[in-house]
Scaffold this motif. Structure first.
Motif, PDB file in Angstrom:
ATOM      1  N   THR A  35       0.926  -1.085  -0.081  1.00  0.00           N
ATOM      2  CA  THR A  35      -0.092   0.018  -0.016  1.00  0.00           C
ATOM      3  C   THR A  35       1.103   1.400   0.098  1.00  0.00           C
ATOM      4  O   THR A  35       2.140   1.172   0.418  1.00  0.00           O
ATOM      5  CB  THR A  35      -0.915   0.023   1.123  1.00  0.00           C
ATOM      6  OG1 THR A  35       0.060   0.250   2.244  1.00  0.00           O
ATOM      7  CG2 THR A  35      -1.757  -1.202   1.257  1.00  0.00           C
ATOM      8  N   PHE A  36       0.206   2.472  -0.379  1.00  0.00           N
ATOM      9  CA  PHE A  36       0.912   3.725  -0.457  1.00  0.00           C
ATOM     10  C   PHE A  36       1.242   3.949   1.134  1.00  0.00           C
ATOM     11  O   PHE A  36       2.454   4.241   1.249  1.00  0.00           O
ATOM     12  CB  PHE A  36      -0.099   4.858  -0.755  1.00  0.00           C
ATOM     13  CG  PHE A  36      -0.139   4.981  -2.100  1.00  0.00           C
ATOM     14  CD1 PHE A  36       0.766   5.846  -2.943  1.00  0.00           C
ATOM     15  CD2 PHE A  36      -0.992   4.233  -2.900  1.00  0.00           C
ATOM     16  CE1 PHE A  36       0.590   5.943  -4.494  1.00  0.00           C
ATOM     17  CE2 PHE A  36      -1.096   4.259  -4.490  1.00  0.00           C
ATOM     18  CZ  PHE A  36      -0.272   5.146  -5.094  1.00  0.00           C
ATOM     19  N   ASP A  37       0.712   3.746   1.978  1.00  0.00           N
ATOM     20  CA  ASP A  37       0.880   4.088   3.610  1.00  0.00           C
ATOM     21  C   ASP A  37       2.029   3.271   4.071  1.00  0.00           C
ATOM     22  O   ASP A  37       3.059   3.645   4.592  1.00  0.00           O
ATOM     23  CB  ASP A  37      -0.126   3.747   4.471  1.00  0.00           C
ATOM     24  CG  ASP A  37      -1.399   4.820   4.310  1.00  0.00           C
ATOM     25  OD1 ASP A  37      -0.923   6.077   3.838  1.00  0.00           O
ATOM     26  OD2 ASP A  37      -2.617   4.430   4.685  1.00  0.00           O
ATOM     27  N   HIS A  38       2.167   1.963   3.427  1.00  0.00           N
ATOM     28  CA  HIS A  38       3.433   1.126   3.772  1.00  0.00           C
ATOM     29  C   HIS A  38       4.716   1.537   3.109  1.00  0.00           C
ATOM     30  O   HIS A  38       5.745   1.566   4.043  1.00  0.00           O
ATOM     31  CB  HIS A  38       3.096  -0.434   3.428  1.00  0.00           C
ATOM     32  CG  HIS A  38       3.951  -1.269   3.711  1.00  0.00           C
ATOM     33  ND1 HIS A  38       4.313  -1.562   5.028  1.00  0.00           N
ATOM     34  CD2 HIS A  38       4.863  -2.212   3.084  1.00  0.00           C
ATOM     35  CE1 HIS A  38       5.404  -2.612   5.175  1.00  0.00           C
ATOM     36  NE2 HIS A  38       5.787  -2.734   3.879  1.00  0.00           N
ATOM     37  N   VAL A  39       4.620   2.029   2.001  1.00  0.00           N
ATOM     38  CA  VAL A  39       5.745   2.319   1.289  1.00  0.00           C
ATOM     39  C   VAL A  39       6.347   3.747   2.143  1.00  0.00           C
ATOM     40  O   VAL A  39       7.503   3.971   2.136  1.00  0.00           O
ATOM     41  CB  VAL A  39       5.451   2.588  -0.044  1.00  0.00           C
ATOM     42  CG1 VAL A  39       7.016   3.006  -0.781  1.00  0.00           C
ATOM     43  CG2 VAL A  39       5.258   1.019  -0.774  1.00  0.00           C
ATOM     44  N   ILE A  40       5.235   4.573   2.341  1.00  0.00           N
ATOM     45  CA  ILE A  40       5.624   5.910   2.846  1.00  0.00           C
ATOM     46  C   ILE A  40       6.258   5.803   4.340  1.00  0.00           C
ATOM     47  O   ILE A  40       7.279   6.502   4.429  1.00  0.00           O
ATOM     48  CB  ILE A  40       4.320   6.642   3.032  1.00  0.00           C
ATOM     49  CG1 ILE A  40       3.738   7.317   1.423  1.00  0.00           C
ATOM     50  CG2 ILE A  40       4.580   7.975   3.677  1.00  0.00           C
ATOM     51  CD1 ILE A  40       2.567   7.817   1.425  1.00  0.00           C
ATOM     52  N   GLN A  45      10.815   5.773   7.898  1.00  0.00           N
ATOM     53  CA  GLN A  45      11.527   4.957   9.157  1.00  0.00           C
ATOM     54  C   GLN A  45      12.878   4.464   8.646  1.00  0.00           C
ATOM     55  O   GLN A  45      14.105   4.750   9.391  1.00  0.00           O
ATOM     56  CB  GLN A  45      10.803   3.748   9.451  1.00  0.00           C
ATOM     57  CG  GLN A  45       9.551   3.875   9.982  1.00  0.00           C
ATOM     58  CD  GLN A  45       8.564   2.883  10.338  1.00  0.00           C
ATOM     59  OE1 GLN A  45       8.978   1.601   9.917  1.00  0.00           O
ATOM     60  NE2 GLN A  45       7.510   3.189  10.828  1.00  0.00           N
ATOM     61  N   VAL A  46      13.116   4.100   7.424  1.00  0.00           N
ATOM     62  CA  VAL A  46      14.346   3.311   6.863  1.00  0.00           C
ATOM     63  C   VAL A  46      15.443   4.486   6.269  1.00  0.00           C
ATOM     64  O   VAL A  46      16.624   4.606   6.743  1.00  0.00           O
ATOM     65  CB  VAL A  46      14.161   2.354   5.968  1.00  0.00           C
ATOM     66  CG1 VAL A  46      15.342   1.692   5.256  1.00  0.00           C
ATOM     67  CG2 VAL A  46      13.335   1.237   6.524  1.00  0.00           C
ATOM     68  N   GLU A  52       6.431  14.219   3.631  1.00  0.00           N
ATOM     69  CA  GLU A  52       6.302  14.927   2.206  1.00  0.00           C
ATOM     70  C   GLU A  52       7.244  14.401   1.313  1.00  0.00           C
ATOM     71  O   GLU A  52       6.910  13.927   0.167  1.00  0.00           O
ATOM     72  CB  GLU A  52       6.606  16.393   2.270  1.00  0.00           C
ATOM     73  CG  GLU A  52       6.219  17.216   0.969  1.00  0.00           C
ATOM     74  CD  GLU A  52       6.456  18.546   1.110  1.00  0.00           C
ATOM     75  OE1 GLU A  52       5.813  19.348   0.083  1.00  0.00           O
ATOM     76  OE2 GLU A  52       7.122  19.115   1.813  1.00  0.00           O
ATOM     77  N   GLN A  53       8.388  14.199   1.432  1.00  0.00           N
ATOM     78  CA  GLN A  53       9.327  13.595   0.656  1.00  0.00           C
ATOM     79  C   GLN A  53       8.999  11.991   0.420  1.00  0.00           C
ATOM     80  O   GLN A  53       9.004  11.498  -0.631  1.00  0.00           O
ATOM     81  CB  GLN A  53      11.043  13.586   1.416  1.00  0.00           C
ATOM     82  CG  GLN A  53      12.085  13.083   0.391  1.00  0.00           C
ATOM     83  CD  GLN A  53      13.500  13.188   0.823  1.00  0.00           C
ATOM     84  OE1 GLN A  53      13.312  13.407   2.111  1.00  0.00           O
ATOM     85  NE2 GLN A  53      14.469  12.972   0.194  1.00  0.00           N
ATOM     86  N   ALA A  54       8.859  11.418   1.542  1.00  0.00           N
ATOM     87  CA  ALA A  54       8.206   9.919   1.289  1.00  0.00           C
ATOM     88  C   ALA A  54       6.937  10.074   0.276  1.00  0.00           C
ATOM     89  O   ALA A  54       6.953   8.704  -0.465  1.00  0.00           O
ATOM     90  CB  ALA A  54       7.944   9.174   2.582  1.00  0.00           C
ATOM     91  N   GLU A  55       6.060  10.985   0.597  1.00  0.00           N
ATOM     92  CA  GLU A  55       4.899  10.845  -0.273  1.00  0.00           C
ATOM     93  C   GLU A  55       5.190  11.039  -1.676  1.00  0.00           C
ATOM     94  O   GLU A  55       4.629  10.256  -2.417  1.00  0.00           O
ATOM     95  CB  GLU A  55       3.719  11.773   0.306  1.00  0.00           C
ATOM     96  CG  GLU A  55       3.157  11.412   1.529  1.00  0.00           C
ATOM     97  CD  GLU A  55       2.324  12.656   2.191  1.00  0.00           C
ATOM     98  OE1 GLU A  55       2.244  13.592   1.641  1.00  0.00           O
ATOM     99  OE2 GLU A  55       1.888  12.618   3.251  1.00  0.00           O
ATOM    100  N   LEU A  60       6.080   8.822  -7.380  1.00  0.00           N
ATOM    101  CA  LEU A  60       6.938   8.511  -8.595  1.00  0.00           C
ATOM    102  C   LEU A  60       6.879   6.958  -8.748  1.00  0.00           C
ATOM    103  O   LEU A  60       6.887   6.535  -9.780  1.00  0.00           O
ATOM    104  CB  LEU A  60       8.180   9.178  -8.134  1.00  0.00           C
ATOM    105  CG  LEU A  60       8.308  10.902  -8.364  1.00  0.00           C
ATOM    106  CD1 LEU A  60       9.651  11.242  -7.734  1.00  0.00           C
ATOM    107  CD2 LEU A  60       8.109  11.143  -9.796  1.00  0.00           C
ATOM    108  N   ILE A  61       7.297   6.300  -7.447  1.00  0.00           N
ATOM    109  CA  ILE A  61       7.243   4.742  -7.760  1.00  0.00           C
ATOM    110  C   ILE A  61       6.093   4.235  -8.348  1.00  0.00           C
ATOM    111  O   ILE A  61       6.246   3.437  -9.273  1.00  0.00           O
ATOM    112  CB  ILE A  61       7.479   4.115  -6.267  1.00  0.00           C
ATOM    113  CG1 ILE A  61       8.907   4.696  -5.622  1.00  0.00           C
ATOM    114  CG2 ILE A  61       7.184   2.722  -6.421  1.00  0.00           C
ATOM    115  CD1 ILE A  61       9.027   4.287  -4.213  1.00  0.00           C
ATOM    116  N   HIS A  62       4.992   4.729  -7.922  1.00  0.00           N
ATOM    117  CA  HIS A  62       3.709   4.422  -8.408  1.00  0.00           C
ATOM    118  C   HIS A  62       3.451   4.551  -9.898  1.00  0.00           C
ATOM    119  O   HIS A  62       3.255   3.878 -10.673  1.00  0.00           O
ATOM    120  CB  HIS A  62       2.591   4.855  -7.626  1.00  0.00           C
ATOM    121  CG  HIS A  62       1.118   4.138  -8.301  1.00  0.00           C
ATOM    122  ND1 HIS A  62       0.630   3.034  -8.016  1.00  0.00           N
ATOM    123  CD2 HIS A  62       0.034   5.076  -8.867  1.00  0.00           C
ATOM    124  CE1 HIS A  62      -0.640   3.120  -8.586  1.00  0.00           C
ATOM    125  NE2 HIS A  62      -0.868   4.443  -9.097  1.00  0.00           N
TER     126      HIS A  62
END
Length: 94
Positions: A35-40, A45-46, A52-55, A60-62
């Motif tokens: 899911t988007f939330d999991h990737v964000i 975390q990692v 905002e950067q993660a979103e 872009l990944i999607h």
């Protein structure tokens, strides 16, 4: 110019060359599972991204199929890549 100054300047150039030639990319790939939330949350975390950067990276990944999420040496990126894999997300260092 004395010999010590010349040696120090040569060392500075060598260090600069080493840093720029070893720069690698940590790339995360799109999938139909996570899911988007999991990737964000994973990028926050990692990779220590802001929300905002993660979103933005996740969008872009999607839409593009992949995104470079971090730059660094292979050694710096290796543990991040492993942590992303451990969360079931496809990533590679290029």
């Amino acid at each position: 110019m004395d010999i010590l100054t010349e040696i120090l300047e040569q060392e500075d150039v060598l260090v600069l060359e080493e840093e720029t030639t070893d720069l690698r990319e940590l790339v995360v790939f799109n999938d139909d599972v996570n899911t988007f939330d999991h990737v964000i949350n994973t990028l926050v975390q990692v990779c220590r991204h802001s929300q905002e950067q993660a979103e933005q990276c996740t969008m872009l990944i999607h839409y593009k199929g992949k995104c470079t999420v971090k730059l660094g040496s292979f050694t710096e990126l290796q543990s991040m890549c492993t942590a992303i894999h451990d969360r079931g997300i496809s990533a590679d260092i290029v």
